[in-house]
Scaffold this motif. Structure first.
Motif, short mmCIF file in Angstrom:
data_model
loop_
_atom_site.label_atom_id
_atom_site.label_comp_id
_atom_site.label_asym_id
_atom_site.label_seq_id
_atom_site.Cartn_x
_atom_site.Cartn_y
_atom_site.Cartn_z
N MET A 1 0.84 -1.19 0.00
CA MET A 1 0.00 0.00 0.00
C MET A 1 0.88 1.25 0.00
O MET A 1 1.84 1.35 0.76
N ILE A 2 0.56 2.20 -0.89
CA ILE A 2 1.27 3.46 -0.96
C ILE A 2 0.52 4.52 -0.16
O ILE A 2 -0.71 4.63 -0.25
N LYS A 3 1.25 5.29 0.63
CA LYS A 3 0.65 6.35 1.42
C LYS A 3 1.50 7.61 1.30
O LYS A 3 2.73 7.56 1.37
N LYS A 4 0.86 8.75 1.09
CA LYS A 4 1.56 10.03 1.11
C LYS A 4 1.95 10.33 2.56
O LYS A 4 1.10 10.32 3.46
N LEU A 5 3.22 10.56 2.80
CA LEU A 5 3.70 10.79 4.15
C LEU A 5 3.49 12.24 4.58
O LEU A 5 3.52 13.15 3.76
N LYS A 6 3.30 12.44 5.86
CA LYS A 6 3.08 13.77 6.41
C LYS A 6 3.83 13.94 7.72
O LYS A 6 4.46 13.00 8.22
N ALA A 7 3.75 15.13 8.28
CA ALA A 7 4.56 15.46 9.46
C ALA A 7 4.31 14.51 10.62
O ALA A 7 5.24 14.19 11.38
N SER A 8 3.11 14.03 10.77
CA SER A 8 2.80 13.11 11.87
C SER A 8 3.50 11.77 11.72
O SER A 8 3.58 11.00 12.68
N ASP A 9 4.04 11.49 10.53
CA ASP A 9 4.77 10.24 10.29
C ASP A 9 6.27 10.39 10.53
O ASP A 9 7.02 9.43 10.36
N ASN A 10 6.72 11.59 10.91
CA ASN A 10 8.15 11.88 10.92
C ASN A 10 8.96 10.95 11.81
O ASN A 10 10.04 10.48 11.42
N GLU A 11 8.48 10.66 13.00
CA GLU A 11 9.25 9.80 13.91
C GLU A 11 9.45 8.42 13.29
O GLU A 11 10.56 7.85 13.34
N MET A 12 8.41 7.88 12.70
CA MET A 12 8.50 6.58 12.04
C MET A 12 9.47 6.63 10.86
O MET A 12 10.29 5.73 10.67
N VAL A 13 9.39 7.71 10.08
CA VAL A 13 10.25 7.85 8.90
C VAL A 13 11.72 7.94 9.30
O VAL A 13 12.58 7.25 8.73
N MET A 14 12.04 8.79 10.27
CA MET A 14 13.43 8.96 10.69
C MET A 14 13.98 7.68 11.31
O MET A 14 15.15 7.33 11.11
N ASP A 15 13.17 6.96 12.03
CA ASP A 15 13.59 5.69 12.61
C ASP A 15 13.92 4.69 11.50
O ASP A 15 14.87 3.90 11.60
N PHE A 16 13.15 4.75 10.41
CA PHE A 16 13.38 3.86 9.27
C PHE A 16 14.67 4.22 8.53
O PHE A 16 15.40 3.34 8.06
N LEU A 17 14.97 5.52 8.44
CA LEU A 17 16.12 5.98 7.66
C LEU A 17 17.45 5.94 8.41
O LEU A 17 18.51 5.86 7.78
N LYS A 18 17.42 5.98 9.72
CA LYS A 18 18.65 6.22 10.49
C LYS A 18 19.65 5.08 10.42
O LYS A 18 20.86 5.30 10.63
N GLU A 42 7.84 16.13 -1.88
CA GLU A 42 6.83 15.19 -1.41
C GLU A 42 7.51 13.87 -1.04
O GLU A 42 8.56 13.52 -1.60
N LEU A 43 6.88 13.14 -0.13
CA LEU A 43 7.38 11.81 0.24
C LEU A 43 6.22 10.83 0.29
O LEU A 43 5.12 11.17 0.74
N TRP A 44 6.50 9.63 -0.21
CA TRP A 44 5.53 8.54 -0.15
C TRP A 44 6.16 7.36 0.56
O TRP A 44 7.37 7.12 0.46
N GLY A 45 5.35 6.62 1.28
CA GLY A 45 5.81 5.41 1.94
C GLY A 45 5.09 4.19 1.41
O GLY A 45 3.90 4.27 1.05
N PHE A 46 5.80 3.08 1.34
CA PHE A 46 5.18 1.82 0.94
C PHE A 46 5.11 0.93 2.17
O PHE A 46 6.11 0.71 2.85
N PHE A 47 3.92 0.43 2.45
CA PHE A 47 3.68 -0.40 3.63
C PHE A 47 3.32 -1.81 3.18
O PHE A 47 2.44 -2.00 2.34
#
Length: 261
Positions: A1-18, A42-47
């Motif tokens: 599933m593709i989801k457009k990422l937003k500010a509320s996803d930031n903690e999850m995103v940074m944890d994924f990238l670090k 823009e950023l999109w996430g795949f789940f």
């Protein structure tokens, strides 16, 4: 599933990238600087089936960077997003990921360039220069673009001036240069500067002033200033001669990066 990422996803995103923070320098830096709501970013996430984040796609102007940890990336889903943008596409990322997009119908990729990705976390080997190195401001933009335009190995982005301006104004990049005979003859820049690291880009010398150590002198000043702020340095290179220079300054290879320009 593709989801457009937003500010509320930031903690999850940074944890994924670090876990691969150096390789994700561009994505991390752009998020810290411009967030999730800019018209040019823009950023999109795949789940996956377990609903965990497994891949990310960044758009910065007309440049795209896909990232996934495992070496598998949702090529079909990300391709549909990329194809929806009408401008010329610039694609880059870890070689084993982005090369999967080469055969996708409807995506016209430019010239392929495979480079080594290197990082430096010590200033032990950098040395110092006695040359007068200047830090560029927005009034120097046209001269920087003119210098780079004369470098055969460079592939100018049509948005280069806008991106340079933006990086200076936001503090996500800086350019140092050296003048001789009244003209800019060597320069080096950072890009995607973030709280942890900075990418070295645009290292160049005017063809009439090469083999005099001028670019090295600019890099010495730039590297010292950035590392004095506690940041790690990263860069790409594909020229063996340049690679030897960077390694003498303390860089080590950590992977390969592919760009289509």
């Amino acid at each position: 599933m593709i989801k457009k990422l937003k500010a509320s996803d930031n903690e999850m995103v940074m944890d994924f990238l670090k876990d691969e923070a150096a390789l994700n320098l561009f994505i991390i830096g752009d998020i810290e600087a411009f967030g999730y709501d800019s018209d040019f970013q823009e950023l999109w996430g795949f789940f996956g089936e377990d609903h965990d984040l497994s891949a990310i796609l960044l758009r910065f102007h007309n440049s795209f960077i896909p990232y996934a940890k495992t070496g598998t990336v949702p090529v079909k889903e990300f391709s549909e997003i990329i194809k929806s943008f009408p401008d010329k596409i610039f694609l880059s990322g870890k070689s084993d990921l982005v090369e999967k997009f080469e055969t996708i119908p409807g995506i016209e990729l430019g010239k392929k360039q495979v480079t080594y990705f290197a990082e430096c976390n010590t200033d032990e080997f950098i040395g110092q220069t006695k040359c007068e190195i200047k830090k560029a401001n927005t009034e120097d933009l046209d001269r920087i673009i003119e210098l780079r335009a004369g470098i055969e190995e460079f592939h100018p982005n049509p948005n280069a001036r806008k991106i340079l301006m933006q990086s200076m104004e936001t503090g996500t990049g800086r350019t140092y240069y050296l003048e001789q005979d009244g003209q800019m003859v060597a320069s080096a820049s950072t890009a995607a500067e973030n709280s942890m690291s900075a990418m070295i880009v645009g290292v160049c010398t005017h063809i009439d002033y090469r083999r005099k150590g001028l670019a090295t002198a600019v890099m010495q000043k730039l590297f010292k200033d950035v590392m004095n702020e506690g940041k790690l340095l990263c860069l790409f290179y594909d020229n063996p001669e340049a690679g030897r220079i960077y390694k003498r300054l303390g860089f080590v290879d950590i992977g390969k990066w592919t760009m289509y320009r």
